[in-house]
Design a protein around this motif. Sequence first.
Motif, PDB file in Angstrom:
ATOM      1  N   TRP A 211       0.215  73.410  19.156  1.00 58.32           N
ATOM      2  CA  TRP A 211       0.201  72.571  17.958  1.00 58.32           C
ATOM      3  C   TRP A 211       0.861  71.218  18.212  1.00 58.32           C
TER       4      TRP A 211
ATOM      5  N   LEU B  60       3.055  77.221  17.890  1.00 54.48           N
ATOM      6  CA  LEU B  60       3.645  76.122  17.118  1.00 54.48           C
ATOM      7  C   LEU B  60       4.360  75.119  18.020  1.00 54.48           C
TER       8      LEU B  60
ATOM      9  N   ASP C 169      -4.762  72.428  10.214  1.00 58.65           N
ATOM     10  CA  ASP C 169      -3.588  72.319   9.338  1.00 58.65           C
ATOM     11  C   ASP C 169      -3.317  73.642   8.625  1.00 58.65           C
TER      12      ASP C 169
ATOM     13  N   GLU D 249       3.354  79.279  10.402  1.00 55.09           N
ATOM     14  CA  GLU D 249       4.783  79.056  10.155  1.00 55.09           C
ATOM     15  C   GLU D 249       5.321  80.032   9.117  1.00 55.09           C
TER      16      GLU D 249
ATOM     17  N   LYS E 101      -1.769  76.095  11.083  1.00 55.95           N
ATOM     18  CA  LYS E 101      -0.369  75.765  11.367  1.00 55.95           C
ATOM     19  C   LYS E 101       0.544  76.179  10.212  1.00 55.95           C
TER      20      LYS E 101
ATOM     21  N   SER F 170      -0.969  67.696  17.580  1.00 59.71           N
ATOM     22  CA  SER F 170      -0.363  66.664  16.739  1.00 59.71           C
ATOM     23  C   SER F 170      -0.239  65.347  17.493  1.00 59.71           C
TER      24      SER F 170
END
Length: 384
Positions: free
Chosen positions: A133, A129, A28, A35, A31, A137
């Motif tokens: 990711w 991302l 987390d 971003e 990520k 997720s």
Amino acid sequence: LQFTEEKLGQAEKTELDAHFENLLARADCTKNWTEKILRQTEVLLQPNPSARVEEFLYEKLDRKVPSRVTNGELLAQYMTEAANDFGPATPYGKTLIKVGETQRRLGAAERDFIHSASINFLTPLRNFLEGDWRTISKERRILQNRRLDLDACKARLKKAKAAEAKAAAVPDFQETRPRNYVLSASASALWSDEVEKAEHELRLTQTEFDRQAEVTRLLLEGISSTHVNHLRCLHEFVESQTNYYAQCYQYMLDLQKQLGRFSGTFVGNAESTSPPPAATSPPAVAAATLPAVPTIPVVPTIVGVPNTVAESVLNPNEVKPPASGTRKARVLYDYEAADSTELALLADEMITVYSLPGMDPDWLIGERGNQKGKVPVTYLELLS
């Protein structure tokens, strides 16, 4: 139902081990910061928010982003057109052409830097991302569902065992009416079957949960390789930025040398009544450390009487330093003498400088041992 009861504190929850929780927290964190770094790098490369939105839309529509002129290239275009209107042979026109050409080179260097940074830095971050990711997720959501199913089966088995124990305790062998015993025995058998079913479902859900936890764990441990990849991309970004600023510095240094050599032409222009162009002034950094240079008052020229002091400036080797007003200066950049009246400089060396009446304010007389000549002020840091 299991999710709601957990939120209300009415159901138990299977806790993941500490190592797994650390992997989740690390993923987390990766990520979130990826971003933020990605967005701010986009702002650095393209400060115009409208242009960023346009590029985003083109990217989502899978269309090629149209070529956009950089601010430096646009300024170069304006300066060139202005020079053509003012006259390219005039001092102002010549200077506009020189500055405009440098701005064009700066704009081209900026374009190359943006392209290199987008490919070597932004694209890998964006791929993480939108690729890795998203996979992480998705598997985490599946693991959450498996965990809810597991806890729901545990709760069902717990209830079935409690009901079975209660049904087994109801029959009373001394009861005068055997009907109650028959009903109780039948209920106990039903709950026994329910317990067996719940145990079977629990074993299945536990297997699915363990398998999904292992898949998710492997993906989360891959974050370490992601950090290694992003580290390599970061080095490439720094290298691109270093090359870009080195190019900009060299371009401006070359321009400064060109303008410094011919600054006397601009000042001596009889048609000009304004100070020299801003391009000939010292850079902002140097200006912050440049104290005022003490000069001897200018001797006015009398008709018929030659100004011997002003004329002697043309041959610095024959002039003598004033009794007061000399000071030390540190050379900021290398300077190549244009002719015999100028003094060549090497960066970081110390020289003695002073001004003479009638001299161009952008120049000083510099001395290094027995060598003497004119030196540009913009290449010096005057010391108190």
